[in-house]
Design an enzyme around this catalytic site. Structure first.
Site, PDB file in Angstrom:
ATOM      1  CB  THR A 131       2.712  -1.431  -4.773  1.00 35.45           C
ATOM      2  OG1 THR A 131       2.912  -0.379  -2.578  1.00 35.45           O
ATOM      3  CG2 THR A 131       2.183  -2.161  -5.237  1.00 35.45           C
TER       4      THR A 131
ATOM      5  CE  LYS B 267      -2.510  -1.203   3.533  1.00 35.91           C
ATOM      6  NZ  LYS B 267      -2.865  -1.320   4.746  1.00 35.91           N
ATOM      7  CB  CYS B 268       4.008   1.508  -0.433  1.00 38.00           C
ATOM      8  SG  CYS B 268       5.251   2.825  -0.399  1.00 38.00           S
ATOM      9  N   GLY B 269       3.502   4.156  -2.545  1.00 35.77           N
ATOM     10  CA  GLY B 269       3.652   4.967  -3.715  1.00 35.77           C
ATOM     11  C   GLY B 269       4.709   4.387  -4.185  1.00 35.77           C
TER      12      GLY B 269
END
Length: 156
Positions: free
Chosen positions: A38, A34-36
């Site tokens: 990803t 759920k990270c930018g």
């Protein structure tokens, strides 16, 4: 102690030592679904597919230390496989910093103080490890995997 003495646990709960990867070039990554950053999974998978026959392995270690991961390593791995087609080995959820950090990440940070400082600043910090188990390079979250493909080729 070497990197090969460290025990890690796969997403399915199977424990093994890093010695299973002796003689291979490794890219060890703390991941988060759920990270930018990803979308880097696509490039990590592309590198793995391109070079795995030459002895290259990407190892994903999901971490919720930065509050951007699912509840378990198996959930994170399933999301990576479904959303990004990841086929490289994924592992249990780990901590990457502090006194509770997984021994692998304690080792990696202790042995890269000259690169980017000791602690891991964010998700998708990447460590390139040579066939001899020595750390070749450390890349930050913003470093896209394809940007250091030449380093991987040299290590192979």
């Amino acid at each position: 102690m070497s990197i090969y003495d460290i025990t890690v646990t796969r997403e399915d709960g199977t424990a093994h030592t890093m010695a299973d990867y002796k003689g291979k070039v490794l890219l060890i990554v703390n991941t988060a679904t759920k990270c930018g950053f990803t979308p880097q999974f696509k490039e990590l998978e592309a590198l793995y597919e391109t070079y795995q026959d030459q002895g290259f392995v990407v190892l994903g270690f999901p971490s919720d230390q930065f509050k951007q991961e699912l509840a378990t390593g198996s959930e994170a791995a399933a999301a990576c496989r479904l959303d990004y087609g990841v086929t490289f080995p994924m592992h249990e959820l780990v901590k990457v910093n502090g006194s509770d950090a997984h021994p692998l990440f304690q080792y990696l940070t202790e042995h890269t103080k000259g690169f980017l400082g000791s602690s891991i600043k964010w998700n998708f910090t990447k460590f390139l490890v040579g066939r001899d188990g020595e750390i070749i390079a450390r890349y930050g979250s913003k470093d896209k995997p394809m940007s250091f493909e030449e380093d991987i080729k040299k290590a192979l």
